[in-house]
Enzyme design. Structure first.
Site, PDB file in Angstrom:
ATOM      1  N   GLY A  80       0.829  -1.363  -0.092  1.00  0.00           N
ATOM      2  CA  GLY A  80      -0.007   0.065  -0.026  1.00  0.00           C
ATOM      3  C   GLY A  80       0.609   1.545   0.049  1.00  0.00           C
ATOM      4  CD  GLN A  81      -1.231   5.996  -0.012  1.00  0.00           C
ATOM      5  OE1 GLN A  81      -0.690   5.679  -0.916  1.00  0.00           O
ATOM      6  NE2 GLN A  81      -1.369   7.149   0.426  1.00  0.00           N
ATOM      7  N   GLY A 117       4.263   0.686   1.867  1.00  0.00           N
ATOM      8  CA  GLY A 117       4.768  -0.485   1.078  1.00  0.00           C
ATOM      9  C   GLY A 117       5.370   0.235  -0.149  1.00  0.00           C
ATOM     10  NE  ARG A 155      -0.464   5.044  16.171  1.00  0.00           N
ATOM     11  CZ  ARG A 155      -0.531   6.421  16.572  1.00  0.00           C
ATOM     12  NH1 ARG A 155      -0.768   6.820  17.913  1.00  0.00           N
ATOM     13  NH2 ARG A 155       0.396   7.331  15.932  1.00  0.00           N
ATOM     14  CG  ASN A 176      -4.466  -3.768  11.174  1.00  0.00           C
ATOM     15  OD1 ASN A 176      -4.927  -3.967  10.058  1.00  0.00           O
ATOM     16  ND2 ASN A 176      -3.878  -2.603  11.151  1.00  0.00           N
ATOM     17  CB  SER A 196       0.843  -3.569  10.624  1.00  0.00           C
ATOM     18  OG  SER A 196       1.598  -4.007   9.488  1.00  0.00           O
ATOM     19  CG  HIS A 253       3.435   4.091  17.480  1.00  0.00           C
ATOM     20  ND1 HIS A 253       4.249   5.435  17.259  1.00  0.00           N
ATOM     21  CD2 HIS A 253       2.667   4.062  16.325  1.00  0.00           C
ATOM     22  CE1 HIS A 253       3.818   5.833  16.003  1.00  0.00           C
ATOM     23  NE2 HIS A 253       2.802   4.955  15.449  1.00  0.00           N
TER      24      HIS A 253
HETATM   25  P1  A3D Z   1      -2.537   1.071   3.208  1.00  0.00           P
HETATM   26  O1  A3D Z   1      -2.038   1.860   2.023  1.00  0.00           O
HETATM   27  O2  A3D Z   1      -3.828   0.413   3.426  1.00  0.00           O
HETATM   28  O3  A3D Z   1      -1.734  -0.459   2.870  1.00  0.00           O
HETATM   29  C1  A3D Z   1      -1.815  -1.801   3.500  1.00  0.00           C
HETATM   30  C2  A3D Z   1      -1.850  -2.684   2.326  1.00  0.00           C
HETATM   31  O4  A3D Z   1      -2.090  -3.895   3.262  1.00  0.00           O
HETATM   32  C3  A3D Z   1      -2.853  -2.738   1.428  1.00  0.00           C
HETATM   33  O5  A3D Z   1      -2.325  -2.646   0.076  1.00  0.00           O
HETATM   34  C4  A3D Z   1      -3.832  -4.176   1.711  1.00  0.00           C
HETATM   35  O6  A3D Z   1      -4.066  -4.682   0.436  1.00  0.00           O
HETATM   36  C5  A3D Z   1      -2.375  -4.864   2.411  1.00  0.00           C
HETATM   37  N1  A3D Z   1      -3.021  -5.991   3.016  1.00  0.00           N
HETATM   38  C6  A3D Z   1      -4.241  -6.105   3.509  1.00  0.00           C
HETATM   39  N2  A3D Z   1      -4.178  -7.315   4.256  1.00  0.00           N
HETATM   40  C7  A3D Z   1      -3.077  -8.204   3.875  1.00  0.00           C
HETATM   41  C8  A3D Z   1      -2.921  -9.458   4.296  1.00  0.00           C
HETATM   42  N3  A3D Z   1      -3.382 -10.225   4.636  1.00  0.00           N
HETATM   43  N4  A3D Z   1      -1.582  -9.854   3.672  1.00  0.00           N
HETATM   44  C9  A3D Z   1      -0.797  -8.880   3.021  1.00  0.00           C
HETATM   45  N5  A3D Z   1      -1.129  -7.570   2.772  1.00  0.00           N
HETATM   46  C10 A3D Z   1      -2.476  -7.205   3.055  1.00  0.00           C
HETATM   47  O7  A3D Z   1      -1.796   1.329   4.510  1.00  0.00           O
HETATM   48  P2  A3D Z   1      -0.392   2.204   4.821  1.00  0.00           P
HETATM   49  O8  A3D Z   1       0.625   1.514   3.862  1.00  0.00           O
HETATM   50  O9  A3D Z   1      -0.717   3.517   4.692  1.00  0.00           O
HETATM   51  O10 A3D Z   1      -0.330   1.581   6.483  1.00  0.00           O
HETATM   52  C11 A3D Z   1       0.219   0.210   6.651  1.00  0.00           C
HETATM   53  C12 A3D Z   1       0.118   0.226   8.268  1.00  0.00           C
HETATM   54  O11 A3D Z   1       1.113   0.625   8.791  1.00  0.00           O
HETATM   55  C13 A3D Z   1      -1.016   0.550   8.900  1.00  0.00           C
HETATM   56  O12 A3D Z   1      -1.525  -0.575   9.776  1.00  0.00           O
HETATM   57  C14 A3D Z   1      -0.848   1.640   9.463  1.00  0.00           C
HETATM   58  O13 A3D Z   1      -1.731   1.919  10.687  1.00  0.00           O
HETATM   59  C15 A3D Z   1       0.390   1.448   9.889  1.00  0.00           C
HETATM   60  N6  A3D Z   1       1.479   2.849  10.280  1.00  0.00           N
HETATM   61  C16 A3D Z   1       2.218   2.761  11.087  1.00  0.00           C
HETATM   62  C17 A3D Z   1       3.095   3.757  11.618  1.00  0.00           C
HETATM   63  C18 A3D Z   1       4.086   3.700  12.643  1.00  0.00           C
HETATM   64  O14 A3D Z   1       4.722   4.438  12.819  1.00  0.00           O
HETATM   65  C19 A3D Z   1       3.997   2.475  13.443  1.00  0.00           C
HETATM   66  C20 A3D Z   1       2.785   5.068  10.973  1.00  0.00           C
HETATM   67  C21 A3D Z   1       1.693   4.959   9.894  1.00  0.00           C
HETATM   68  C22 A3D Z   1       1.035   3.924   9.465  1.00  0.00           C
END
Ligand code: A3D
Length: 321
Positions: free
Chosen positions: A12-13, A15, A89, A96, A120, A176
């Site tokens: 996703g974003q 990644g 969160r 999650n 995550s 966090h």
């Molecule tokens: P997003 O762009 O939604 O990407 C998440 C990806 O995970 C999506 O492309 C989904 O398709 C994929 N996904 C869903 N289920 C599965 C699965 N079973 N196996 C593999 N992939 C799957 O989100 P994002 O990239 O913006 O954020 C990802 C995570 O990071 C979220 O949980 C956020 O809350 C977290 N996050 C953490 C921080 C920290 O500093 C700790 C900061 C910002 C975001």
């Protein structure tokens, strides 16, 4: 000698930015995994077609098949749903946790020797769950939170003092979440205490304290501030940069001292929980936890934050994870 293989679980974003930074910094070959059909393949193809322009040699591939991460040296996990406006969160916990369980089983099967960085949310719970399901050694399972939270704190200090953020040393410990602990007393500009500079700037100790308190509060709420502005999704550039700094410390055996979510075994008087603390990151993952002296006020804040982490983990366990 073969290139490092870096598996990014979640395309996703965050990644996507992780994939780009990994390629640009030539950290290794990237395998971008996501469950959405064709999506990681599309992102990977787009990125691979920039290699000529950006001048990187690493391969970038996308997949929906876990067997493609076989033998990965490092795995960075962002699979899961991000927060929506107004959502805490912790609301993300059940959704999650199910995703993380599945991810951990697959990483265990296909990349059993990898060092793993979890991003995550809710972070402290997700890193705990990954460790539990995978059975990986604790020092090879690390959560990213403190590097980002500390960078946010440093950014606000730099803006306030009108100096380069590169010269700010500031650290955020604890969980966090809203209870995280920005360490005011240790914050400095190339060794000069930030509080001293604020007091000189305002010529008023009370005003300096007020300004610092506002920066501490903004740091704690910084993730939510971005969520509110974006409307959809949460921060993604800075969390990716933070994880890449950790990845580089490990891949290049840098022994960097970074605040990370690490498993504590008596350090900081905590046993059996993942909490944000300063640690030495090198080729073996977390090589050492660096303890430091907290005064009574800091210790109380840390205790409060650790309590929030233990409650979150207890919630997750009560929900069957
Ligand atoms: P997003 O762009 O939604 O990407 C998440 C990806 O995970 C999506 O492309 C989904 O398709 C994929 N996904 C869903 N289920 C599965 C699965 N079973 N196996 C593999 N992939 C799957 O989100 P994002 O990239 O913006 O954020 C990802 C995570 O990071 C979220 O949980 C956020 O809350 C977290 N996050 C953490 C921080 C920290 O500093 C700790 C900061 C910002 C975001």
């Amino acid at each position: 000698m073969r290139r490092n293989k870096i598996a990014l679980i979640g395309g996703g974003q965050i990644g996507g930015v992780l994939a780009q930074l990994t390629a640009l910094r030539q950290l290794g070959d990237v395998v971008l995994f996501d469950i959405v059909q064709d999506f990681p393949q599309g992102k990977a193809l787009d990125l691979a077609e920039a290699a000529k322009i950006d001048g990187f040699d690493g391969r970038v591939t996308g997949t929906n098949d876990y067997s493609d991460i076989t033998g990965a040296d490092m795995v960075i996990i962002t699979a899961g749903l991000p927060r929506k406006p107004g959502m805490s969160r912790d609301d993300l916990l059940v959704t999650n946790a199910k995703i993380m369980q599945n991810v951990a089983e697959n990483v265990k099967q296909y990349a059993p020797d990898a060092i793993v960085i979890v991003i995550s949310n809710p972070l402290d719970a997700m890193v705990t769950l990954f460790r539990k399901v995978s059975g990986f050694p604790h020092h090879k399972v690390i959560g990213q939170a403190g590097v980002l939270d500390s960078s946010r704190f440093a950014t606000f200090i730099a803006w306030e003092l009108g100096v380069s953020v590169k010269d700010i040393n500031a650290m955020v410990l604890g969980g966090h979440g809203d209870t995280m602990v920005p360490l005011v007393r240790y914050a400095n500009v190339n060794g000069i205490p930030v509080m001293e500079l604020l007091e000189r700037k305002y010529k008023d100790a009370a005003k300096a304290k007020e300004v610092m308190t506002a920066m501490v509060e903004r740091t704690k709420m910084a993730g939510g501030e971005v969520v509110k502005l974006l409307k959809t999704g949460s921060a993604f550039y800075s969390p990716a940069s933070a994880a890449i700094q950790m990845a580089e410390a490990i891949l290049f055996d840098e022994k960097r001292v970074l605040p990370v979510c690490a498993y504590l075994n008596g350090e900081f008087n905590v046993s059996g929980y993942y909490v944000g603390v300063p640690a030495v990151l090198g080729a073996n993952g977390i090589e050492k936890i660096l303890e430091l002296t907290l005064d009574a006020e800091e210790q109380a804040l840390m205790d409060n934050s650790v309590k929030a982490v233990t409650e979150l983990v207890a919630d997750m366990e009560r929900l069957g994870f």
